[in-house]
Write a protein that holds these residues in place. Structure first.
Motif, PDB file in Angstrom:
ATOM      1  N   ALA A 332       0.828  -1.209   0.000  1.00 55.72           N
ATOM      2  CA  ALA A 332       0.000   0.000   0.000  1.00 55.72           C
ATOM      3  C   ALA A 332       0.862   1.259   0.000  1.00 55.72           C
ATOM      4  O   ALA A 332       0.428   2.308  -0.482  1.00 55.72           O
ATOM      5  CB  ALA A 332      -0.934  -0.009   1.209  1.00 55.72           C
ATOM      6  N   PRO A 336      -0.825   3.291  -3.408  1.00 55.29           N
ATOM      7  CA  PRO A 336      -2.048   3.503  -2.609  1.00 55.29           C
ATOM      8  C   PRO A 336      -3.273   2.975  -3.351  1.00 55.29           C
ATOM      9  O   PRO A 336      -3.482   3.298  -4.519  1.00 55.29           O
ATOM     10  CB  PRO A 336      -2.102   5.033  -2.464  1.00 55.29           C
ATOM     11  CG  PRO A 336      -0.688   5.487  -2.692  1.00 55.29           C
ATOM     12  CD  PRO A 336      -0.099   4.546  -3.675  1.00 55.29           C
ATOM     13  N   PRO A 338      -7.318   2.316  -4.202  1.00 58.01           N
ATOM     14  CA  PRO A 338      -8.545   3.124  -4.175  1.00 58.01           C
ATOM     15  C   PRO A 338      -9.404   2.768  -2.965  1.00 58.01           C
ATOM     16  O   PRO A 338      -9.345   1.659  -2.426  1.00 58.01           O
ATOM     17  CB  PRO A 338      -9.253   2.729  -5.481  1.00 58.01           C
ATOM     18  CG  PRO A 338      -8.216   2.052  -6.328  1.00 58.01           C
ATOM     19  CD  PRO A 338      -7.220   1.465  -5.397  1.00 58.01           C
ATOM     20  N   ASP A 339     -10.242   3.711  -2.560  1.00 54.12           N
ATOM     21  CA  ASP A 339     -11.114   3.489  -1.408  1.00 54.12           C
ATOM     22  C   ASP A 339     -12.042   2.302  -1.640  1.00 54.12           C
ATOM     23  O   ASP A 339     -12.338   1.546  -0.704  1.00 54.12           O
ATOM     24  CB  ASP A 339     -11.945   4.753  -1.135  1.00 54.12           C
ATOM     25  CG  ASP A 339     -11.074   5.904  -0.644  1.00 54.12           C
ATOM     26  OD1 ASP A 339      -9.943   5.621  -0.182  1.00 54.12           O
ATOM     27  OD2 ASP A 339     -11.520   7.059  -0.725  1.00 54.12           O
ATOM     28  N   ALA A 340     -12.508   2.143  -2.883  1.00 55.41           N
ATOM     29  CA  ALA A 340     -13.446   1.047  -3.179  1.00 55.41           C
ATOM     30  C   ALA A 340     -12.803  -0.305  -2.899  1.00 55.41           C
ATOM     31  O   ALA A 340     -13.437  -1.198  -2.310  1.00 55.41           O
ATOM     32  CB  ALA A 340     -13.908   1.119  -4.631  1.00 55.41           C
ATOM     33  N   ALA A 342     -10.198  -0.802  -0.892  1.00 52.44           N
ATOM     34  CA  ALA A 342      -9.928  -0.883   0.553  1.00 52.44           C
ATOM     35  C   ALA A 342     -11.169  -1.393   1.292  1.00 52.44           C
ATOM     36  O   ALA A 342     -11.068  -2.223   2.212  1.00 52.44           O
ATOM     37  CB  ALA A 342      -9.501   0.488   1.082  1.00 52.44           C
ATOM     38  N   SER A 343     -12.325  -0.908   0.876  1.00 53.59           N
ATOM     39  CA  SER A 343     -13.575  -1.378   1.498  1.00 53.59           C
ATOM     40  C   SER A 343     -13.814  -2.851   1.173  1.00 53.59           C
ATOM     41  O   SER A 343     -14.252  -3.633   2.038  1.00 53.59           O
ATOM     42  CB  SER A 343     -14.751  -0.542   1.000  1.00 53.59           C
ATOM     43  OG  SER A 343     -14.583   0.805   1.344  1.00 53.59           O
ATOM     44  N   GLU A 344     -13.513  -3.229  -0.064  1.00 55.54           N
ATOM     45  CA  GLU A 344     -13.685  -4.620  -0.479  1.00 55.54           C
ATOM     46  C   GLU A 344     -12.751  -5.530   0.307  1.00 55.54           C
ATOM     47  O   GLU A 344     -13.133  -6.625   0.740  1.00 55.54           O
ATOM     48  CB  GLU A 344     -13.408  -4.738  -1.986  1.00 55.54           C
ATOM     49  CG  GLU A 344     -13.449  -6.139  -2.560  1.00 55.54           C
ATOM     50  CD  GLU A 344     -14.842  -6.752  -2.543  1.00 55.54           C
ATOM     51  OE1 GLU A 344     -14.940  -7.980  -2.705  1.00 55.54           O
ATOM     52  OE2 GLU A 344     -15.833  -6.011  -2.351  1.00 55.54           O
ATOM     53  N   ALA A 414      -8.991  -2.275  -9.271  1.00 59.18           N
ATOM     54  CA  ALA A 414      -8.108  -1.548  -8.357  1.00 59.18           C
ATOM     55  C   ALA A 414      -6.767  -1.248  -9.020  1.00 59.18           C
ATOM     56  O   ALA A 414      -6.236  -0.135  -8.907  1.00 59.18           O
ATOM     57  CB  ALA A 414      -7.895  -2.362  -7.083  1.00 59.18           C
ATOM     58  N   CYS A 418      -5.188   2.499 -10.193  1.00 60.85           N
ATOM     59  CA  CYS A 418      -3.871   2.956  -9.734  1.00 60.85           C
ATOM     60  C   CYS A 418      -2.908   3.197 -10.897  1.00 60.85           C
ATOM     61  O   CYS A 418      -1.726   3.492 -10.669  1.00 60.85           O
ATOM     62  CB  CYS A 418      -3.263   1.928  -8.796  1.00 60.85           C
ATOM     63  SG  CYS A 418      -4.190   1.698  -7.274  1.00 60.85           S
TER      64      CYS A 418
END
Length: 963
Positions: A332, A336, A338-340, A342-344, A414, A418
């Motif tokens: 990470a 970095p 994506p937020d999507a 990270a939630s997954e 993802a 990136c």
């Protein structure tokens, strides 16, 4: 006729029997232990490979052939010197032991196999040369060429997208008994192929090159020591393993690469245009689902097959996930996420039940953490699959392949977000496409049964519900149709809903088993995969009522979309039209079917496409090569026209075999010759026996053949309404009709002679083929002894063994001669224009001419000498002889050639390599058949059995096809 003795027993007793007049009655000496190759020989063979990397394909092939021959002769010289002499074409002493003859036959068969491997290697090298010199778009079988041509012809991007939306291609692997080689042998062939590829590299030192040549020699020695003949008839489970073998070796990888190549071609020739590549290419299978005449396939076998298919792909996905976890070591901090995603990832860790430990084991490595969660779920899915649905499902697994594909897509998105597009395309997307293609079932398994069986089940169902003493209507009567329609429109009662078992309990055992096929579909879709099944194929469909009856069986088993069983069927029912008469009835059958509202609703619910299967094998056996091809072409045109009239899209499933007589012509040319409007991006075709191993045993050839198939379908779809060669021509069609009619008349005149079956059985190894143990099913559907019930495969196989090969040419000479006799010079001019402008006529003539080149009338006369009745022998053979000479004369007149197949130099060269040895084996087979059949005692006959079967194997290997 002696019952088929086991080969093991035959081998054990063989030493006690010596063929009279063939070899001396003595025991062979025990061969000396194998010694390493002499260093000088190894040096010589290694030195011969030095130039391989620099040679073009034309010069490469003879060098590879010489290398393989030298290595085989080296093995034979060390193991059995007399066999080495036979391989080199030297005459053997008249008193050689029987074991030497047996070994000589096996060695010759090995040589034919090595020739095929060399030719596959050469073909791959030739394709690479073309790509290097002229670019990928110059390869005839490439997406790049097809898409480039479409762009140049003005096909718009939107038109391409429309074609892609409907593109659906599915080769179907069958267990038809036409593969005379064991899986063990196929694996050795693949290793030899890979060693040849290694030798093409210029990087090896002399020491390394010697080692590679030695390894190649070891593989050939393994071939020498591996049994060519199956000891027992293969089980269906072994056939399933044989089919899955090709997926593990090549096909799991080939399909995602296929999608990538199409994507690349579209981006290259339609730059800036967005395209969504659908899951357009999948494999089907009949192995474990084809019951037509095979008593060894039942519902338990089909269930076991589905579980094996499921395990094969799940194990593959697990290994791919492990590899991916080792590869994607991205942290990470470096990238970095994506937020999507990270939630997954948080969701996956929480669901795993061990999220903290997983995160601690791979701190910061978000993709490895995610893949670890996926592996745990897949392991639970695997554990459940290994239990075969008999216990409570293991919790925590994937509910479906869609769920696994969705998680792979999340990881892919993802990486794309990136900016790591290349990593996403190289590592994640291929696996995601694998899962979307092969799902949790590897293949879509078709079920196949004969109308004789389904109609018997329906009659039993009628009797179970009728008043005692009443008789059912004739299955071809209006009364029968009325009963079927009434049953299809009547809602199911509570006791008959959802395939309640009482439906089958009232039927006899065989009929109950047939009805339970459909109940099994419902349950196995839930346990394996919703797409685990393809369709129900109804063999020998003669009438629309045959198909309506299968809909009724599906309804009784709960395979309709509604509880009452009146709306639509959830399993596609595919009529298989096999005889010429059935092909001619096809438009009427289709109109009658589509007049039933439930049928139309079912088709719409299944995607709006009705699939029709057409059979190349039985139509050929029915009317001969020319008539079969023309009737198949006409039927497709008429069926597609009826579909358009009635607002239903028709998709054709082509039941082709391996030999020319059964539709086994070059795939690209065969598709190009299909009628305009008959493809439209949808294509199914059977792949049988030796065809499967030839196409899919090696990675390079597998990739080539799947792209050849897909690009040919795409090209036909793009050009169908644009090319003059595909448009109907009245004068050509009239000529084809006349030729087909005359050809069929000449063919039928021969095959309907009462004495032909006696000639065929005596003048060929027809009965002995059943002992070769190639496939699990019998040679005849219902045990009858008539020509009508004889399967097309042994019909073709036996005629090719006895060098008549009449299934690929008989009747064509009479047709051409009669046409020219009536139309004279104008007729010849028309035929020559057809030869140059009609793809179908040209394909027929080309394949007839190549088949004629494989006929040998002198050897065929030797087989005819086995017919005991002199009048039958002379009459039948004279008729075949006259037709052969007439066919050669007239075909050359049309093609303008001076000799047979002169415009096919590669074919002639490869045939010339084989014919001397094939001819020698054919003569030996004639003598073996004579003595085998004349022997009085079972023990004596067994002494001839193994060499006789080896001779059959050898000739099949020589020609590269069986049935």
């Amino acid at each position: 006729m002696m019952p088929a003795a086991s080969l093991e027993a035959a081998e054990a007793e063989a030493r006690a029997v010596t063929p009279r007049g063939v070899e001396a009655p003595r025991e062979p000496a025990t061969p000396a232990p194998a010694q390493p190759s002499p260093p000088a020989a190894l040096e010589r063979l290694a030195a011969a490979t030095v130039a391989l990397p620099t040679l073009d394909a034309q010069a490469y092939e003879p060098c590879v052939v010489e290398l393989l021959f030298g290595l085989l002769c080296d093995v034979a010289q060390r193991r059995q010197p007399l066999v080495a002499r036979a391989l080199r074409g030297e005459p053997l002493p008249p008193d050689v032991p029987r074991a030497v003859w047996r070994r000589a036959l096996q060695a010759q068969g090995i040589w034919f196999q090595l020739l095929s491997v060399a030719e596959q290697s050469t073909a791959m090298r030739r394709r690479r040369e073309i790509e290097i010199e002229s670019g990928y778009a110059r390869l005839s079988a490439s997406f790049a060429r097809v898409v480039a041509d479409a762009a140049a012809a003005g096909v718009s991007a939107e038109e391409v997208r429309e074609v892609l939306r409907h593109l659906k291609i599915r080769p179907v692997i069958t267990a038809h008994p036409t593969e005379a080689k064991r899986v063990t042998v196929l694996e050795i062939h693949r290793r030899i192929y890979r060693k040849l590829m290694d030798l093409e590299s210029p990087r090896w030192t002399p020491r390394e090159r010697r080692a590679l040549v030695a390894q190649l020699g070891n593989e050939i020695e393994l071939l020498w020591m591996s049994g060519e003949l199956r000891r027992e008839k293969p089980t269906v489970a072994q056939e399933v393993a044989w089919g899955l073998h090709f997926f593990g070796e090549t096909l799991f990888e080939a399909v995602p690469t296929l999608f990538e190549r199409l994507e690349d071609a579209l981006h290259q020739f339609y730059p800036g245009e967005p395209f969504e590549i659908p899951r357009f290419f999948q494999f089907g299978s009949w192995i474990g689902g084809d019951r037509d005449g095979n008593p060894f396939v039942n519902n338990d076998v089909t269930r076991a097959t589905l579980y094996e298919n499921r395990l094969a792909c799940l194990k593959r996905y697990r290994q791919r996930l492990v590899d991916l976890a080792q590869t994607l070591s991205i942290t990470a901090e470096a990238l970095p996420v994506p937020d999507a995603f990270a939630s997954e990832l948080a969701r996956a860790l929480a669901q795993s039940g061990d999220g903290a430990a997983i995160a601690a084991r791979n701190p910061g490595e978000v993709f490895r953490q995610y893949l670890t969660c996926m592996l745990r779920k897949l392991d639970a899915t695997l554990a459940d699959a290994q239990r075969r649905g008999t216990l409570t499902p293991v919790p925590g697994g994937y509910a479906s392949a869609d769920e696994l594909a969705a998680e792979l897509r999340a990881m892919e998105q993802a990486l794309l977000a990136c900016g790591s597009d290349a990593l996403a395309a190289a590592y994640v997307r291929p696996l995601r496409r694998e899962v979307e293609t092969f799902r949790f079932s590897t293949v879509q398994l078709d079920l196949r049964e004969n109308t004789t069986v389904t109609n018997k089940t329906l009659l039993a169902l009628w009797r179970a519900r009728a008043r005692p003493g009443s008789e059912p209507p004739d299955p071809q009567s209006e009364g029968w149709k009325s009963w079927l329609l009434a049953e299809l429109t009547r809602p199911l009662g509570q006791d008959r809903r959802h395939g309640h078992e009482t439906n089958a309990d009232t039927l006899p055992e065989v009929e109950a088993e047939t009805l339970q096929i459909f109940s099994m579909v419902r349950t196995m879709r839930e346990q394996v995969d919703r797409n685990a099944f393809g369709a129900f194929i109804l063999s020998m469909t003669h009438h629309a009522t045959d198909v309506l009856g299968v809909y009724l069986l599906a309804k009784e088993a709960g395979l309709f979309s509604d509880a009452g069983g009146v709306e639509s069927c959830t399993l596609p029912i595919v009529p298989l039209l096999e005889t010429i008469d059935d092909l001619r009835r096809a438009p009427d059958i289709l109109r009658e079917l589509l007049a039933v509202p439930m049928v139309k609703r079912s088709i719409r619910a299944q995607g709006g496409v009705l699939e029709i299967m057409i059979g190349y094998s039985d139509s050929n056996k029915d009317g001969g090569f020319f008539a079969s091809n023309w009737e198949l072409s006409k039927a497709q045109t008429k069926i597609a026209r009826v579909g358009r009239e009635l607002g239903i899209t028709i998709s054709f499933f082509h039941g082709r075999g391996g030999s020319v007589s059964r539709g086994g012509v070059p795939a690209g040319r065969a598709i190009a010759a299909l009628p305009a409007g008959s493809v439209n991006g949808r294509f199914r075709v059977t792949e049988q026996g030796e065809v499967v191993s030839h196409k899919y045993a090696n990675r390079g050839t597998a990739q080539y053949h799947v792209e050849l198939l897909a690009s040919s379908v795409l090209e036909h779809t793009f050009k169908s309404d644009r090319e003059d060669e595909l448009l109907p021509r009245g004068d050509f069609d009239d000529a084809m009709e006349a030729l087909a009619g005359a050809s069929r008349a000449a063919y039928v005149k021969l095959v309907e002679r009462p004495e032909l079956i006696a000639y065929f059985q005596a003048a060929s190894p027809l009965e002995e083929l059943s002992m070769l143990n190639m496939g699990s099913r019998p040679a005849r559907r219902f045990g009858a002894r008539s020509l009508h019930d004889l399967r097309a495969i042994p019909w073709v196989f036996a005629w090719s063994q006895n060098r008549h090969a009449l299934t690929g040419w008989y009747g064509v000479g009479s047709a051409l001669s009669a046409f020219l006799a009536v139309r004279q010079a104008r007729g010849l001019d028309l035929l020559r224009r057809m030869f140059n402008e009609s793809r179908l006529f040209r394909l027929i003539v080309d394949e007839v001419e190549k088949t004629l080149a494989q006929v040998d009338l002198d050897i065929a006369r030797g087989y005819a000498s086995l017919v005991p009745d002199a009048q039958v022998r002379e009459t039948i053979f004279a008729q075949i002889d006259a037709e052969y000479r007439l066919t050669v004369e007239t075909v050359l007149k049309v093609s303008g050639g001076a000799t047979l197949a002169e415009r096919f130099p590669q074919f002639r060269e490869r045939l010339a390599r084989r014919l001397p040895a094939i001819n020698q084996v054919s003569r030996q087979q004639i003598e073996l058949l004579r003595r085998y059949r004349a022997a009085d005692a079972d023990q004596e006959r067994r002494g001839y059995l193994v060499p006789l079967l080896l001779s059959i194997n050898c000739i099949a290997s020589g020609f590269g096809a069986t049935g």
